[in-house]
Write a protein that holds these residues in place. Structure first.
Motif, PDB file in Angstrom:
ATOM      1  N   GLU A  11       0.826  -1.205   0.000  1.00 27.04           N
ATOM      2  CA  GLU A  11       0.000   0.000   0.000  1.00 27.04           C
ATOM      3  C   GLU A  11       0.863   1.259   0.000  1.00 27.04           C
ATOM      4  N   ARG A  12       1.977   1.212   0.727  1.00 24.96           N
ATOM      5  CA  ARG A  12       2.851   2.385   0.770  1.00 24.96           C
ATOM      6  C   ARG A  12       3.415   2.694  -0.611  1.00 24.96           C
ATOM      7  N   TRP A  13       3.782   1.669  -1.360  1.00 20.62           N
ATOM      8  CA  TRP A  13       4.340   1.909  -2.691  1.00 20.62           C
ATOM      9  C   TRP A  13       3.272   2.373  -3.669  1.00 20.62           C
ATOM     10  N   LEU A  14       2.024   1.993  -3.437  1.00 25.48           N
ATOM     11  CA  LEU A  14       0.944   2.526  -4.272  1.00 25.48           C
ATOM     12  C   LEU A  14       0.710   4.009  -3.962  1.00 25.48           C
ATOM     13  N   VAL A  15       0.838   4.372  -2.686  1.00 20.67           N
ATOM     14  CA  VAL A  15       0.774   5.795  -2.331  1.00 20.67           C
ATOM     15  C   VAL A  15       1.889   6.559  -3.046  1.00 20.67           C
ATOM     16  N   LEU A  16       3.091   5.987  -3.027  1.00 19.67           N
ATOM     17  CA  LEU A  16       4.212   6.619  -3.723  1.00 19.67           C
ATOM     18  C   LEU A  16       3.919   6.792  -5.209  1.00 19.67           C
ATOM     19  N   LEU A  17       3.339   5.772  -5.830  1.00 19.86           N
ATOM     20  CA  LEU A  17       3.006   5.857  -7.248  1.00 19.86           C
ATOM     21  C   LEU A  17       2.003   6.967  -7.512  1.00 19.86           C
ATOM     22  N   SER A  18       1.002   7.087  -6.653  1.00 17.59           N
ATOM     23  CA  SER A  18      -0.006   8.123  -6.822  1.00 17.59           C
ATOM     24  C   SER A  18       0.617   9.514  -6.756  1.00 17.59           C
ATOM     25  N   VAL A  19       1.465   9.734  -5.756  1.00 13.67           N
ATOM     26  CA  VAL A  19       2.095  11.047  -5.591  1.00 13.67           C
ATOM     27  C   VAL A  19       3.066  11.321  -6.737  1.00 13.67           C
ATOM     28  N   CYS A  20       3.783  10.290  -7.179  1.00 13.80           N
ATOM     29  CA  CYS A  20       4.734  10.477  -8.282  1.00 13.80           C
ATOM     30  C   CYS A  20       4.016  10.813  -9.586  1.00 13.80           C
ATOM     31  N   LEU A  21       2.852  10.220  -9.824  1.00 15.47           N
ATOM     32  CA  LEU A  21       2.083  10.568 -11.021  1.00 15.47           C
ATOM     33  C   LEU A  21       1.671  12.037 -10.994  1.00 15.47           C
ATOM     34  N   ALA A  22       1.253  12.498  -9.817  1.00 18.29           N
ATOM     35  CA  ALA A  22       0.890  13.911  -9.689  1.00 18.29           C
ATOM     36  C   ALA A  22       2.112  14.802  -9.899  1.00 18.29           C
ATOM     37  N   ALA A  23       3.247  14.383  -9.315  1.00 20.10           N
ATOM     38  CA  ALA A  23       4.464  15.181  -9.459  1.00 20.10           C
ATOM     39  C   ALA A  23       4.919  15.256 -10.906  1.00 20.10           C
ATOM     40  N   MET A  24       4.663  14.203 -11.668  1.00 18.52           N
ATOM     41  CA  MET A  24       5.094  14.169 -13.061  1.00 18.52           C
ATOM     42  C   MET A  24       4.358  15.201 -13.907  1.00 18.52           C
ATOM     43  N   THR A  25       3.123  15.526 -13.513  1.00 17.06           N
ATOM     44  CA  THR A  25       2.354  16.481 -14.315  1.00 17.06           C
ATOM     45  C   THR A  25       2.919  17.896 -14.236  1.00 17.06           C
ATOM     46  N   MET A  26       3.600  18.221 -13.132  1.00 17.38           N
ATOM     47  CA  MET A  26       4.012  19.610 -12.919  1.00 17.38           C
ATOM     48  C   MET A  26       5.101  20.058 -13.884  1.00 17.38           C
ATOM     49  N   PRO A  27       6.193  19.287 -14.087  1.00 14.75           N
ATOM     50  CA  PRO A  27       7.150  19.714 -15.111  1.00 14.75           C
ATOM     51  C   PRO A  27       6.570  19.655 -16.518  1.00 14.75           C
ATOM     52  N   LEU A  28       5.622  18.728 -16.767  1.00 14.86           N
ATOM     53  CA  LEU A  28       4.944  18.713 -18.063  1.00 14.86           C
ATOM     54  C   LEU A  28       4.163  20.005 -18.271  1.00 14.86           C
TER      55      LEU A  28
END
Length: 511
Positions: A11-28
């Motif tokens: 579950e912790r790594w899924l949380v990480l994936l969720s936050v990383c997907l959001a973070a990826m949108t910002m430089p885009l």
């Protein structure tokens, strides 16, 4: 009191994936409109200052609201703020995609920045609750890598989308990533908040937001209106007054948005300088280079995107490597050496002719230099405060980072305009009275419009003037990066030594 994790490893790594997907949108979101700027200008029109706001509106609201967003996350729930931010971001992206004029487009860009601030502050502070010790540093290294993925593939992805479907299509990609992040986060992120929270520090949030917004707006307006213009002088005066009121408010409130006592620790100060370090040596290039490659050198969006991968590609893997190296090499050394490498790349780039093959090596060197400290930044930021106040740490660090990026971009654009105006005047392309206005148009990549404004000057003269000014700017950026590298190295090293000799920082008390 330190919050302990209650979720399992999966579950912790899924949380990480969720936050990383959001973070990826910002430089885009940051790089995409820079690549599309010439197409946006042709479609929506707008003055040079309005076109500058395509990028600056996003950065202004992102920077001005990050610290308040971090406090809101600690007070009202990290998951809630994360999801509200993503929802606002998706709505604003849709509005920007459908905008019919440059004013509406810039307004929606500002709304994107606000949504990004809420999402990032909520997501990163939620992430800090799920990981402890060395695993937290690794998790935030993944977060840095997510930014790297967005930066590396943003320009080329935007170029491909623009070539195939037009500039409006770049917002479809970021909306899809944000929607995926929200869906996953809704299912996996557990709600948490600071148990000692006493409500939002409204006095601090209001004064700081107004101070930063006034400062950034004033710096952005100065190149067009002049530093002695009444509006610019008023904005800068309001910024100074609000910063003073912010300090007074934070010293009096029991639970401040920014704990000013943290500045007694050299390591905390070093981390803030580290947050500002990439602004002049890397981030400004993400905006300036696509404008140069496409508008000045006449490259296609796809070719410009390929060159930009050379600059940002190292962020795909080096942040993770830096996180591993930190086990054996002091973070101060990694960060200081990395910034010096980036400075060397800037000097090399200034000496390189604008030939595609020749540009590859210096761009890669700059990217390598910035990628080394990039993977350590966020982990260091949350290591200097208790876990319960991770939202504050994220807010402070990223406010420093994004605020410096916004102000740096405004200062660098003004400096490039000044250098270009001097070159135009020196070449007899324009009288001194007209050179400044022509230079402001030229630095947006509009060679044709500048040639129309200066009919006596040919396009070749304009391009040569711009290239000489740009090379001089790179030397200035290299000098700033070298000074920053020394300050970061000394601050982080002194902080590390002090922690062994005196009481540890709050985060070091975690079990």
């Amino acid at each position: 009191m330190t919050l302990k994790t209650t979720t399992g490893p999966a579950e912790r790594w899924l949380v990480l994936l969720s936050v990383c997907l959001a973070a990826m949108t910002m430089p885009l979101t940051f790089t995409g409109p820079a690549v599309a700027l010439s197409r946006i200008a042709a479609d929506l029109g707008g003055s040079p200052i309005a076109l500058n706001w395509v990028t600056n509106a996003f950065m202004l609201t992102f920077a001005a609201s990050l610290m308040a967003a971090g406090a809101l996350a600690d007070n009202h729930g990290r998951k809630r703020i994360f999801l509200v931010g993503l929802a606002l971001y998706i709505i604003a992206s849709l509005g920007a995609m459908l905008a019919s004029d440059i004013t509406r487009f810039d307004v929606f860009r500002a709304a994107q920045g606000l949504g990004s601030a809420l999402a990032f502050a909520g997501g990163a502070s939620a992430l800090a609750q799920e990981f402890e010790g060395p695993s937290r540093l690794r998790a935030f290294s993944f977060l840095g890598t997510s930014f790297g993925i967005g930066l590396a593939f943003g320009p080329i992805a935007s170029g491909l989308l623009i070539a195939a479907f037009g500039w409006r299509s770049i917002f479809v990609l970021v909306m899809a990533l944000a929607a995926a992040s929200a869906t996953l986060g809704l299912r996996t992120i557990r709600e948490s908040r600071d148990p000692d929270a006493t409500g939002l520090d409204w006095a601090g949030a209001t004064t700081f937001t107004f101070a930063l917004a006034s400062l950034t707006y004033g710096v952005l307006q100065a190149p067009q209106s002049g530093w002695t213009d009444p509006l610019v002088a008023t904005l800068l005066g309001v910024a100074v007054l609000c910063f003073v009121l912010f300090v007074v408010a934070e010293r009096r409130v029991r639970r401040p948005m920014l704990d000013l006592t943290l500045f007694r620790f050299p390591r905390f100060v070093g981390v803030q300088f580290l947050a500002a370090a990439p602004a002049y040596g890397f981030v400004v290039l993400l905006v300036l280079l696509p404008i140069r490659f496409i508008g000045i050198e006449g490259m296609s969006e796809i070719k410009a995107g390929q060159l930009m991968i050379c600059l940002s590609g190292p962020l795909l893997f080096l942040p993770l490597l830096a996180g591993q190296l930190a086990r054996w090499i002091a973070p101060a050394t990694i960060c200081g050496v990395g910034l010096l490498v980036a400075a060397a790349g800037l000097v090399w780039l200034s000496l390189t002719p604008p030939v595609e093959v020749a540009l590859v090596a210096p761009l890669i060197l700059i990217g390598v230099g910035i990628a080394l400290p990039w993977g350590l930044m966020d982990g260091l930021a949350v290591s200097v405060v208790p876990t319960e106040r991770a939202g504050m740490a994220v807010g402070i660090f990223n406010t420093t980072r994004v605020a410096c990026e916004g102000v740096a971009l405004a200062i660098v654009m003004a400096t490039l305009s000044g250098f270009t105006a001097a070159q135009l005047a020196a070449r007899g392309a324009a009288p001194s009275s007209d050179a400044a206005a022509a230079a402001q148009l030229l630095v947006t990549g509009n060679v044709g419009g500048t040639a129309h404004h200066l009919p006596a000057a040919g396009a070749a003269v304009l391009v040569e003037a711009y290239e000489t000014a740009f090379d001089r700017l790179l030397i200035v950026l290299a000098a700033i990066t070298i000074v920053t590298a020394l300050v970061v190295f000394l601050g982080l090293r002194r902080g590390s030594a002090a922690e062994h000799q005196t009481a540890p920082l709050p985060a070091c008390q975690e079990g």
